[in-house]
Every structure is written in structure tokens, then in C-alpha cells.
Design an enzyme around this catalytic site. Structure first.
Site, PDB file in Angstrom:
ATOM      1  N   CYS A 261      31.297 -26.040 -42.222  1.00  0.00           N
ATOM      2  CA  CYS A 261      31.893 -26.999 -41.277  1.00  0.00           C
ATOM      3  C   CYS A 261      33.340 -27.300 -41.658  1.00  0.00           C
ATOM      4  O   CYS A 261      34.204 -27.455 -40.784  1.00  0.00           O
ATOM      5  CB  CYS A 261      31.098 -28.305 -41.263  1.00  0.00           C
ATOM      6  SG  CYS A 261      29.395 -28.105 -40.747  1.00  0.00           S
TER       7      CYS A 261
ATOM      8  N   ARG B  63      25.779 -25.674 -34.320  1.00  0.00           N
ATOM      9  CA  ARG B  63      27.208 -25.478 -34.025  1.00  0.00           C
ATOM     10  C   ARG B  63      27.333 -25.108 -32.550  1.00  0.00           C
ATOM     11  O   ARG B  63      27.209 -23.934 -32.178  1.00  0.00           O
ATOM     12  CB  ARG B  63      27.783 -24.353 -34.891  1.00  0.00           C
ATOM     13  CG  ARG B  63      27.648 -24.608 -36.362  1.00  0.00           C
ATOM     14  CD  ARG B  63      28.248 -23.519 -37.214  1.00  0.00           C
ATOM     15  NE  ARG B  63      27.760 -23.657 -38.571  1.00  0.00           N
ATOM     16  CZ  ARG B  63      28.216 -24.551 -39.448  1.00  0.00           C
ATOM     17  NH1 ARG B  63      29.198 -25.356 -39.110  1.00  0.00           N
ATOM     18  NH2 ARG B  63      27.702 -24.633 -40.655  1.00  0.00           N
TER      19      ARG B  63
HETATM   20  C1  BEZ Z   1      27.823 -25.783 -43.913  1.00  0.00           C
HETATM   21  O1  BEZ Z   1      28.175 -25.185 -44.915  1.00  0.00           O
HETATM   22  O2  BEZ Z   1      28.629 -26.213 -43.090  1.00  0.00           O
HETATM   23  C2  BEZ Z   1      26.363 -25.980 -43.651  1.00  0.00           C
HETATM   24  C3  BEZ Z   1      25.488 -25.013 -44.110  1.00  0.00           C
HETATM   25  C4  BEZ Z   1      24.129 -25.197 -43.888  1.00  0.00           C
HETATM   26  C5  BEZ Z   1      23.671 -26.315 -43.204  1.00  0.00           C
HETATM   27  C6  BEZ Z   1      24.574 -27.239 -42.724  1.00  0.00           C
HETATM   28  C7  BEZ Z   1      25.927 -27.084 -42.945  1.00  0.00           C
END
Ligand code: BEZ
Length: 221
Positions: A58, A135
Site C-alpha cells: 500500500c 485494492r
Molecule cells: C501490503 O503490503 O500492502 C499488504 C499486504 C498484505 C495484506 C495487506 C496489505
């Protein structure tokens, strides 16, 4: 011996937002104060959700979106982020990104703690996460009609070039009454709508387009 089959968890009741539906209206707390979707009428909006603040993928996406803000501005397009985190978490994360990546986050981030927007837009995909939004990207036009949506899973970050391309393609298609071929980018030929009658199909062969066959013509803008 029981013959009962295991059952899948009941899906969270959510709306299914479809292309060309009115975009669901909302009013929520954001990092820029209370905002409503209607505040952005007359602009294009890219509303995008992320699973959680302070997570690595993110963070790369936020840096990516923020670096493209001038391009979105030039497209009369407002970026709006969202996750099911508090506004204090959003503020702390945005400050952390500025400190560690040198990148200001200039767009509002919705604190969707009551999940009102996530549920109205179908951002919760229980098979992927019971508590976090996937997402998702929603492209909303100036009349606040839903024009496109993209969904990515938690473990793959989105492609900023594609989101800029999608908004540019929609705007160009609207302005020029054409369609955009696969992998189109500005400057490439565009697709002329195919004829819909036998007479028009015959006439198409003599029209001033690059006519491959009666249903496939392109032109340069
Ligand atoms: C992330 O790295 O943004 C992420 C990875 C797995 C679950 C939620 C966020």
C-alpha cells in the site's frame, strides 16, 4: 457418518456497483475534513481503496499515486484514497510516507471505519479478507456515473500507468466518439465505431479511415 458438505462463509451483504450506474453517494471523514462525493461533481474522480495503512505494498501505491497527482490534475481528476482505518492512522501514515519517502500525500483519504463506502461500492471481498478492503479502483465521471472499476488482490500492487491510461482513454473516447484498442496510449490510432447496417458496411470500405475490413477501421486523432 455425516454427509453434510462444508459450506462457504456467507458473503458480506454488499451492493454490486456496475458500469454506467450512478456512483453511490457518500459523506465521510477524510484527512482533508468531512467530504462528500458530490463535492467533486464536475470533475473525474479516481476513488481507490487499500487494505491497510502502514503496509508495504500500500505504501508503494500511495507513493505511486502521489507522484502522478499533476497528471491527474491535468486530466481534471481528483484522487481519493480509502481504507477501513481511522483518520488518525491515515494522518500518521501520510506523515510517515513524507518523512521516509519524501513524498507528500496531497489527496484526501477516507476513514471508512463504519465501512459505509466499502459496502456501497463492493470493496469487501470476504474470500480475500474479512476485515480489509481489496485494492479497488473506481473511475467516476463528472456526472458522477461509474465508468470503470478494477480490482486487485492484497498481494499485488496496482499499475499507475494503467490507471492514468484508463482515465485518458475514457475521456478521449467520450470526446471523439471512438473506442480504444488494446494497449492504446495517446498518439496511437483509435477504433472507429463499426457500421450497423449493410449499406453502411458497404460504404465503410470507401471512407477515409484505415479500413482493414468492414467492421475494423482505425483513424489517427
Ligand atoms: C501490503 O503490503 O500492502 C499488504 C499486504 C498484505 C495484506 C495487506 C496489505
Amino acid at each position: 457418518m455425516s454427509t453434510e458438505q462444508p459450506t462457504a462463509p456467507a458473503p458480506t451483504p454488499q451492493a454490486l456497483v456496475r458500469i454506467n450506474d450512478p456512483a453511490p453517494q457518500w459523506t465521510q471523514v477524510t484527512t482533508h475534513g468531512e467530504k462528500s462525493l458530490s463535492d467533486y461533481a464536475g470533475k473525474w474522480v479516481v476513488l481507490f481503496s487499500h487494505p491497510a495503512d502502514f503496509t508495504p505494498v500500500c505504501t508503494t501505491e500511495f507513493v505511486g499515486f502521489a507522484r502522478r497527482v499533476e497528471e491527474f490534475d491535468a486530466l481534471n481528476t481528483q484522487l481519493i484514497g480509502l481504507s477501513i482505518d481511522s483518520v488518525h492512522s491515515h494522518i500518521a501514515w501520510a506523515r510517515d510516507i513524507e518523512e521516509n519517502w519524501g513524498q507528500e500525500i496531497p489527496f484526501p483519504i477516507i476513514a471508512d471505519l463504519d465501512m459505509k463506502v466499502a459496502k456501497a461500492y463492493g470493496m469487501l471481498h470476504p474470500g480475500e479478507s474479512a476485515t480489509a478492503a481489496v485494492r479497488a479502483v473506481f473511475v467516476i465521471d463528472p456526472e458522477q456515473t461509474m465508468r470503470a472499476m478494477i480490482y486487485y488482490p492484497l498481494n499485488v500492487g496496482r499499475n499507475m500507468d494503467e490507471i492514468v491510461r484508463l482515465v485518458t482513454a475514457l475521456q478521449t473516447a467520450d470526446a471523439e466518439s471512438v473506442a480504444m484498442p488494446a494497449d492504446w496510449t495517446p498518439g496511437d490510432p483509435v477504433v472507429v465505431p463499426p457500421p450497423t447496417t449493410m449499406d453502411a458496411a458497404r460504404a465503410r470500405m470507401d471512407e477515409p479511415y484505415d479500413v482493414k475490413t468492414w467492421y475494423f477501421s482505425t483513424k489517427k486523432l
